[in-house]
Design a protein around this motif. Structure first.
Motif, PDB file in Angstrom:
ATOM      1  N   ARG A  31      18.814 -17.979  35.808  1.00  0.00           N
ATOM      2  CA  ARG A  31      19.485 -18.632  34.698  1.00  0.00           C
ATOM      3  C   ARG A  31      20.379 -17.606  34.006  1.00  0.00           C
ATOM      4  NH1 ARG A  31      17.380 -23.525  33.140  1.00  0.00           N
ATOM      5  NH2 ARG A  31      18.296 -23.216  31.054  1.00  0.00           N
ATOM      6  N   ALA A  32      21.661 -17.947  33.863  1.00  0.00           N
ATOM      7  CA  ALA A  32      22.595 -17.021  33.226  1.00  0.00           C
ATOM      8  C   ALA A  32      22.320 -16.859  31.737  1.00  0.00           C
ATOM      9  CB  ALA A  32      24.020 -17.511  33.439  1.00  0.00           C
ATOM     10  N   GLU A  82      23.476 -16.109  45.613  1.00  0.00           N
ATOM     11  CA  GLU A  82      22.797 -17.276  45.075  1.00  0.00           C
ATOM     12  C   GLU A  82      23.505 -17.716  43.796  1.00  0.00           C
ATOM     13  OE1 GLU A  82      18.458 -17.203  44.875  1.00  0.00           O
ATOM     14  OE2 GLU A  82      18.489 -15.308  45.995  1.00  0.00           O
ATOM     15  N   THR A  83      23.510 -19.013  43.567  1.00  0.00           N
ATOM     16  CA  THR A  83      24.071 -19.563  42.332  1.00  0.00           C
ATOM     17  C   THR A  83      22.970 -19.654  41.274  1.00  0.00           C
ATOM     18  OG1 THR A  83      23.635 -21.821  43.080  1.00  0.00           O
ATOM     19  CG2 THR A  83      25.797 -20.894  43.587  1.00  0.00           C
ATOM     20  N   SER A  87      24.842 -22.700  35.294  1.00  0.00           N
ATOM     21  CA  SER A  87      26.290 -22.518  35.189  1.00  0.00           C
ATOM     22  C   SER A  87      26.876 -22.382  36.596  1.00  0.00           C
ATOM     23  CB  SER A  87      26.631 -21.271  34.358  1.00  0.00           C
ATOM     24  OG  SER A  87      28.034 -21.098  34.312  1.00  0.00           O
ATOM     25  N   SER A  88      28.149 -22.781  36.718  1.00  0.00           N
ATOM     26  CA  SER A  88      28.866 -22.642  37.998  1.00  0.00           C
ATOM     27  C   SER A  88      29.766 -21.411  38.014  1.00  0.00           C
ATOM     28  CB  SER A  88      29.708 -23.898  38.263  1.00  0.00           C
ATOM     29  OG  SER A  88      30.671 -24.068  37.241  1.00  0.00           O
ATOM     30  N   ARG A  89      29.782 -20.631  36.926  1.00  0.00           N
ATOM     31  CA  ARG A  89      30.654 -19.456  36.859  1.00  0.00           C
ATOM     32  C   ARG A  89      29.911 -18.150  37.118  1.00  0.00           C
ATOM     33  NH1 ARG A  89      32.503 -18.235  32.123  1.00  0.00           N
ATOM     34  NH2 ARG A  89      31.194 -19.576  30.834  1.00  0.00           N
ATOM     35  N   TYR A  90      28.617 -18.228  37.348  1.00  0.00           N
ATOM     36  CA  TYR A  90      27.821 -17.017  37.512  1.00  0.00           C
ATOM     37  C   TYR A  90      27.036 -17.081  38.823  1.00  0.00           C
ATOM     38  CZ  TYR A  90      28.875 -16.322  32.599  1.00  0.00           C
ATOM     39  OH  TYR A  90      29.537 -16.150  31.408  1.00  0.00           O
ATOM     40  N   PHE A  91      26.885 -15.889  39.445  1.00  0.00           N
ATOM     41  CA  PHE A  91      26.206 -15.764  40.730  1.00  0.00           C
ATOM     42  C   PHE A  91      25.319 -14.526  40.696  1.00  0.00           C
ATOM     43  CE2 PHE A  91      30.249 -17.836  41.360  1.00  0.00           C
ATOM     44  CZ  PHE A  91      29.955 -18.907  42.192  1.00  0.00           C
ATOM     45  N   ARG A 112      36.752 -20.774  35.263  1.00  0.00           N
ATOM     46  CA  ARG A 112      35.974 -21.553  36.216  1.00  0.00           C
ATOM     47  C   ARG A 112      36.695 -21.680  37.554  1.00  0.00           C
ATOM     48  NH1 ARG A 112      31.710 -24.474  34.743  1.00  0.00           N
ATOM     49  NH2 ARG A 112      32.404 -24.347  32.576  1.00  0.00           N
ATOM     50  N   GLY A 113      38.037 -21.673  37.571  1.00  0.00           N
ATOM     51  CA  GLY A 113      38.790 -21.740  38.822  1.00  0.00           C
ATOM     52  C   GLY A 113      38.573 -20.521  39.696  1.00  0.00           C
ATOM     53  N   ASP A 114      38.397 -19.334  39.067  1.00  0.00           N
ATOM     54  CA  ASP A 114      38.115 -18.131  39.860  1.00  0.00           C
ATOM     55  C   ASP A 114      36.764 -18.237  40.553  1.00  0.00           C
ATOM     56  OD1 ASP A 114      40.517 -17.153  38.991  1.00  0.00           O
ATOM     57  OD2 ASP A 114      39.654 -15.888  37.412  1.00  0.00           O
ATOM     58  N   ALA A 115      35.791 -18.812  39.883  1.00  0.00           N
ATOM     59  CA  ALA A 115      34.477 -18.993  40.500  1.00  0.00           C
ATOM     60  C   ALA A 115      34.556 -19.983  41.658  1.00  0.00           C
ATOM     61  CB  ALA A 115      33.477 -19.470  39.441  1.00  0.00           C
ATOM     62  N   PHE A 116      35.387 -21.019  41.499  1.00  0.00           N
ATOM     63  CA  PHE A 116      35.555 -22.000  42.579  1.00  0.00           C
ATOM     64  C   PHE A 116      36.198 -21.350  43.799  1.00  0.00           C
ATOM     65  CE2 PHE A 116      38.226 -25.143  44.720  1.00  0.00           C
ATOM     66  CZ  PHE A 116      37.266 -26.084  45.071  1.00  0.00           C
ATOM     67  N   ASP A 117      37.238 -20.534  43.611  1.00  0.00           N
ATOM     68  CA  ASP A 117      37.894 -19.862  44.736  1.00  0.00           C
ATOM     69  C   ASP A 117      36.944 -18.899  45.436  1.00  0.00           C
ATOM     70  OD1 ASP A 117      40.148 -21.264  44.026  1.00  0.00           O
ATOM     71  OD2 ASP A 117      41.077 -19.587  42.940  1.00  0.00           O
ATOM     72  N   PHE A 118      36.125 -18.198  44.679  1.00  0.00           N
ATOM     73  CA  PHE A 118      35.163 -17.283  45.266  1.00  0.00           C
ATOM     74  C   PHE A 118      34.168 -18.023  46.150  1.00  0.00           C
ATOM     75  CE2 PHE A 118      30.832 -15.528  44.701  1.00  0.00           C
ATOM     76  CZ  PHE A 118      30.981 -14.348  45.410  1.00  0.00           C
ATOM     77  N   ASN A 119      33.680 -19.150  45.675  1.00  0.00           N
ATOM     78  CA  ASN A 119      32.712 -19.942  46.434  1.00  0.00           C
ATOM     79  C   ASN A 119      33.344 -20.519  47.697  1.00  0.00           C
ATOM     80  OD1 ASN A 119      30.357 -21.262  47.082  1.00  0.00           O
ATOM     81  ND2 ASN A 119      30.673 -22.936  45.645  1.00  0.00           N
TER      82      ASN A 119
END
Length: 272
Positions: A31-32, A82-83, A87-91, A112-119
């Protein structure tokens, strides 16, 4: 071997935050909210590369490009990345050094777009790895299967039957189609239509046997064109019919009586 040595860049993000995370005490996910998100332990640039089938997450300095930490990834999703649950912005990634030691750290993106591109970059790479594995597996299975021999055996021949051509064994060609008028036509191509031969013009005999209608009686004012038309009419139509009671031998007697008696001329021939 050359492909394994080639390193390609999959994704580059200029801003990433690194956090020290507490050890996980239970089987629940990370959990972030348990991290100190307002005070990151390190800030720099993230670069995702691939070398062969392995992907690498590299944390580098923004200015000098010096490597801070590196996380090799052999499978995604997996233990290496792992996610978090909230949150969807932290790994959470597993970094390793050259000696084999590893540690788990948290990374996060402001956008949030940077996290999407990384994934997505990691998903696309391992999707390609899966396809390459399946292709190589199929090729290996194909090599182990017995191969089908489609070649000609010794002395084996093949015979081709082409329309309208005489075979080598003396076979007769297909008969030609005869049209009207005695014209010999070639057979039509497959799916085509037979062309109807042209009708020949009427011959002179047919014209002579053609029945001409009787001439129309003309008035006294006959023009030059009508006279020419009269010449084309048959002679039997211009003559009056001969009566059946007329004596056929009378014409000869009349002709002989009409000739005046001429005096006999002297002849030098001796009469016998």
């Amino acid at each position: 071997a050359a492909e394994l040595e080639y390193e390609s860049v999959l994704c580059v993000k200029p801003d990433v935050n690194v956090y020290r995370i507490p050890p996980r005490t239970s089987n629940r996910g990370y959990r972030a909210s348990d991290w100190k998100l307002d005070h990151p332990d390190w800030t720099g640039r993230l670069r995702v590369t691939s070398k062969g089938k392995t992907a690498y997450i590299k944390l580098e300095d923004k200015v000098s490009g010096e490597l801070f930490a590196q996380a090799p990834i052999d499978q995604y999703p997996g233990i290496a990345v792992e996610t978090v649950a909230d949150s969807s912005r932290y790994f959470v990634i597993r970094i390793q050094d050259g000696t084999g030691r590893s540690a788990f750290i948290g990374i996060g993106f402001t956008d949030r777009g940077d996290a999407f591109d990384f994934n997505v970059s990691l998903q696309d790479h391992f999707k390609w790895v899966k396809q390459e594995t399946e292709i190589s597996k199929e090729s290996q299975e194909a090599d182990t299967r017995p191969k089908l021999d489609l070649g000609f055996k010794e002395g084996q021949t093949i015979k081709l039957n082409i329309g309208n051509m005489t075979s080598k064994k003396g076979g007769a060609a297909k008969p030609r189609v005869s049209g009207s008028g005695g014209l010999s036509l070639l057979p039509p191509p497959p799916g085509g239509k037979i062309a109807v031969p042209p009708i020949p013009p009427p011959s002179s005999t047919a014209i002579a046997n053609h029945v001409t209608p009787p001439p129309v009686q003309k008035s006294s004012n006959v023009s030059g064109a009508d006279i020419l038309l009269d010449l084309d009419a048959p002679a039997s139509a211009s003559k009056a019919p001969v009566s059946a009671t007329t004596d056929l031998w009378g014409d000869f007697s009349t002709a002989s009586s009409a000739v005046p008696n001429q005096a006999p001329q002297q002849s030098n021939w001796v009469q016998f």
